[in-house]
Design a protein around this motif. Structure first.
Motif, mmCIF file in Angstrom:
data_model
loop_
_atom_site.group_PDB
_atom_site.id
_atom_site.type_symbol
_atom_site.label_atom_id
_atom_site.label_comp_id
_atom_site.label_asym_id
_atom_site.label_seq_id
_atom_site.Cartn_x
_atom_site.Cartn_y
_atom_site.Cartn_z
ATOM 1 N N GLU A 421 0.841 -1.202 0.000
ATOM 2 C CA GLU A 421 0.000 0.000 0.000
ATOM 3 C C GLU A 421 0.871 1.246 0.000
ATOM 4 N N GLU A 422 0.542 2.189 -0.895
ATOM 5 C CA GLU A 422 1.288 3.435 -0.947
ATOM 6 C C GLU A 422 1.052 4.254 0.322
ATOM 7 N N PRO A 423 2.060 5.008 0.751
ATOM 8 C CA PRO A 423 1.892 5.850 1.940
ATOM 9 C C PRO A 423 0.781 6.883 1.708
ATOM 10 N N SER A 429 9.471 10.195 7.852
ATOM 11 C CA SER A 429 10.905 10.080 7.621
ATOM 12 C C SER A 429 11.573 9.376 8.792
ATOM 13 N N THR A 430 12.768 8.866 8.531
ATOM 14 C CA THR A 430 13.601 8.243 9.566
ATOM 15 C C THR A 430 15.017 8.745 9.370
ATOM 16 N N HIS A 618 9.691 8.580 3.645
ATOM 17 C CA HIS A 618 8.677 7.580 3.285
ATOM 18 C C HIS A 618 7.292 8.184 3.523
ATOM 19 N N SER A 619 6.865 8.951 2.541
ATOM 20 C CA SER A 619 5.592 9.658 2.632
ATOM 21 C C SER A 619 4.893 9.613 1.280
ATOM 22 N N SER A 624 9.472 6.138 -0.814
ATOM 23 C CA SER A 624 10.583 5.189 -0.948
ATOM 24 C C SER A 624 10.022 3.775 -1.035
ATOM 25 N N ARG A 625 10.678 2.925 -1.848
ATOM 26 C CA ARG A 625 10.119 1.597 -2.080
ATOM 27 C C ARG A 625 11.179 0.683 -2.691
ATOM 28 N N ILE A 626 10.937 -0.600 -2.578
ATOM 29 C CA ILE A 626 11.697 -1.598 -3.319
ATOM 30 C C ILE A 626 10.758 -2.209 -4.338
#
Length: 633
Positions: A421-423, A429-430, A618-619, A624-626
């Motif tokens: 599922e998309e954010p 963020s981290t 990651h928003s 961000s994704r693989i």
């Protein structure tokens, strides 16, 4: 009792007599001379190159019953090596027994050959000249097939790109190619296994070792590699490597030159596939080999550029280990190995050099143009040798990548979530601290030339006495500079087969830094593995200054988000039901790659380091994704 005593004495006497007879038989067997070799060797023939440099060449010709060389003109199996041609006697014995002339040649500047060694740049022209000389000999029928792995596989690519007229077919195994893309300069980072290669080989077979004192000095340097490793970068004239100047020059140049331009043009198949000689090619690689990404990429371009047959086989192997079925801490089952490392090659040569109608195109390992080993179908138990039975099975395919793959994005989320599922959140963020003085240790992976400083292959991502720079039994996931994203336990088996990329949105407080990504198959705890098993599947890196292009550097603006594409090595693995798919993100992987000092100074010229605050975004705006190539069930 007396009868028993006499019987016992008689039995002992008979036993001792038998022992004596056996010992005499053993001594007789020891005295029995070894059978003569099936060849006549003409050693150290000095073959002239176009510039007058002579290369040392050993010629093995099959013999007749009377011991004289076979007079028939025969095809030739050629190997060109920097590792001493005298090490090819096993191959010479085998191929001469099967009707080939076998030739081993020392590369320029190595062992008995004249000239100055350079990394691959002379091997195209030298190979063409060697082939032309072979083709004119009375024992040659003018057809050459090539043999060899790693650098020796690279000499095959070099000859093919140079268009050697007599060359009929090649089997490049785990072969050197595309050095500026992935595996030497890897997305801008430098693979320190080549630093290790130079530190070892400058003192083996080089011109410098002809002087005993220099040889001793270079050996002492090699023996103290860990200390030199802690004092990078390498500067000209500051180490004993200066006494082997061609090796020092190459290494400093390679560590200083990050861009994939003409500096790395030798064996650049991806951009020069049209120059590759049109002939049958059998590309051999392993999911844990250091050249795996180049092997599959080469198949992609050569299968389109050549009219001749191009085959690809990818096993669960480490570098040069096609006859093995286990490595690191993992067992893939006996079927994973090709046990006879010479017979399968001969089958290929017999077909293309002798015109035999055999298993090529009909049976394993030649039944299809693409043959892959799908890892991960084992039961995960512990073998008698204490290894994880990850298992797997062979499968024939028609193409690479597989046409039926479904490219599926798994997004990074809050709390370390990895999901399809998309954010939805606007912010996410981290941030972690990357200290170049405390890099994340390398535990296994796509390694060659690791000799003592690197572990090869499949390992649990946990420290221990086997990891020199992470000796305690602590998982890498416990480090604060390793950011974890992982799925819930999988509801069903999930096969990932193909090329893999991480699309990472990130920023840094530094003008340059690295970002790394690792794909891990997370085993749950079990009776055999109470703490589970974090199995490294594949990994990759990007040096930030090469984020837009591998051909040009561009520093970052601190605090500005950028999208980075991290290319992981290809793989084929079934993540089983109950396992988790994990992505580990960080900014170092040492000593697999050189450590980025974060200063933005010219490569290999820094004298200081700075700590970077690196942020993974990651928003919804920065997803961000693989992207995993999922194979439908």
């Amino acid at each position: 009792m007396i009868g028993k005593h006499v019987w016992f004495k008689g039995w002992m006497l008979l036993a001792l007599m038998n022992v004596g007879v056996c010992q005499q038989a053993v001594r007789a067997e020891e005295k029995k001379p070894a059978p003569p070799p099936p060849y006549v060797l003409e050693g150290n023939v000095m073959v002239s190159m176009r510039d007058g440099v002579k290369l040392a060449t050993d010629i093995y010709r099959p013999i007749q019953h009377d011991g004289a060389p076979v007079q028939e003109k025969l095809p030739v199996i050629l190997t060109r090596t920097p590792y001493n041609k005298t090490g090819a006697k096993k191959q010479a014995d085998y191929f001469t027994r099967h009707g080939y002339v076998f030739i081993a040649q020392d590369c320029r500047g190595r062992y008995a050959s004249e000239g100055v060694w350079h990394w691959m740049t002379d091997d195209g022209g030298d190979g063409v000249d060697a082939a032309a000389w072979i083709g004119k000999q009375p024992w040659s029928d003018g057809k050459i097939g090539m043999f060899g792995t790693s650098y020796v596989g690279g000499t095959q690519h070099a000859m093919a790109l140079a268009g050697a007229k007599e060359l009929v077919t090649v089997i490049p195994v785990d072969a050197v190619s595309n050095c500026g893309v992935q595996s030497m300069r890897n997305a801008g980072a430098f693979e320190l296994r080549f630093w290790n290669w130079i530190m070892l080989n400058a003192g083996k077979g080089s011109r410098a070792v002809q002087d005993e004192a220099t040889a001793a000095m270079l050996k002492e340097m090699a023996d103290n590699r860990f200390h030199y490793l802690a004092n990078l970068p390498l500067r000209k004239g500051t180490t004993p490597l200066k006494f082997a100047p061609e090796y020092e020059d190459w290494l400093i140049g390679a560590m200083s030159h990050g861009a994939n331009d003409d500096y790395w043009k030798q064996n650049n198949i991806l951009e020069k596939a049209s120059s590759y000689k049109d002939m049958p090619v059998y590309l051999v690689g392993g999911w844990y080999d250091s050249w795996a990404g180049n092997t599959t990429a080469n198949f992609g371009v050569l299968s389109k550029a050549l009219k001749s047959d191009v085959y690809l086989i990818m096993g669960p192997w480490i570098h040069g280990a096609q006859a093995a079925f286990s490595h690191g801490q993992v067992d893939y089952g006996r079927d994973a190995a090709i046990p006879d490392e010479l017979a399968w090659r001969r089958e290929w040569y017999d077909h293309w050099l002798k015109g035999k109608d055999n298993s090529v195109g009909k049976a394993a390992p030649f039944a299809s143009k693409v043959r892959i080993f799908v890892m991960g179908t084992g039961d995960g138990s512990k073998t008698e040798k204490g290894m994880l039975l990850h298992g797997g099975e062979w499968r024939n395919e028609k193409e690479w990548p597989l046409a039926r793959q479904q490219s599926t994005a798994f997004y990074f989320g809050e709390g370390g979530v990895l999901a399809c599922e998309e954010p939805t959140q606007d912010q996410g963020s981290t941030t972690f601290t990357f200290d170049p003085k405390n890099p994340v240790p390398t535990i296994g992976g796509n390694i060659s030339s690791g000799n003592d400083i690197l572990l090869q292959g499949a390992w649990d991502q946990r420290g221990g006495p086997h990891v020199w720079n992470w000796p305690n039994p602590i998982p890498l996931s416990a480090r604060n500079d390793v950011v974890i994203f992982e799925t819930e336990p999988l509801a069903q088996n999930t096969e990932v087969t193909g090329e893999i990329e991480v699309k990472l949105w990130a920023s840094s407080s530094a003008v340059d830094t690295d970002f790394t990504a690792k794909l891990v198959d997370v085993y749950p705890g079990s009776k055999d593995w109470p703490g589970g098993f974090d199995l490294k599947i594949t990994e990759g890196i990007i040096r930030a200054r090469f984020r837009d292009s591998l051909k040009a550097e561009k520093l970052m603006k601190p605090g500005t988000p950028y999208e980075f594409t991290i290319r992981l090595y290809p793989t084929s693995n079934v993540f089983k039901k109950g396992h988790r798919i994990r992505v580990e993100v960080s900014s170092s992987n040492f000593p697999r790659f050189d450590v980025n000092p974060n200063t933005g100074e010219p490569l290999n010229e820094h004298r200081r380091t700075v700590t970077a605050e690196n942020t993974v975004l990651h928003s919804k705006v920065h997803p961000s994704r693989i992207v995993l190539p999922i194979i439908p069930r």
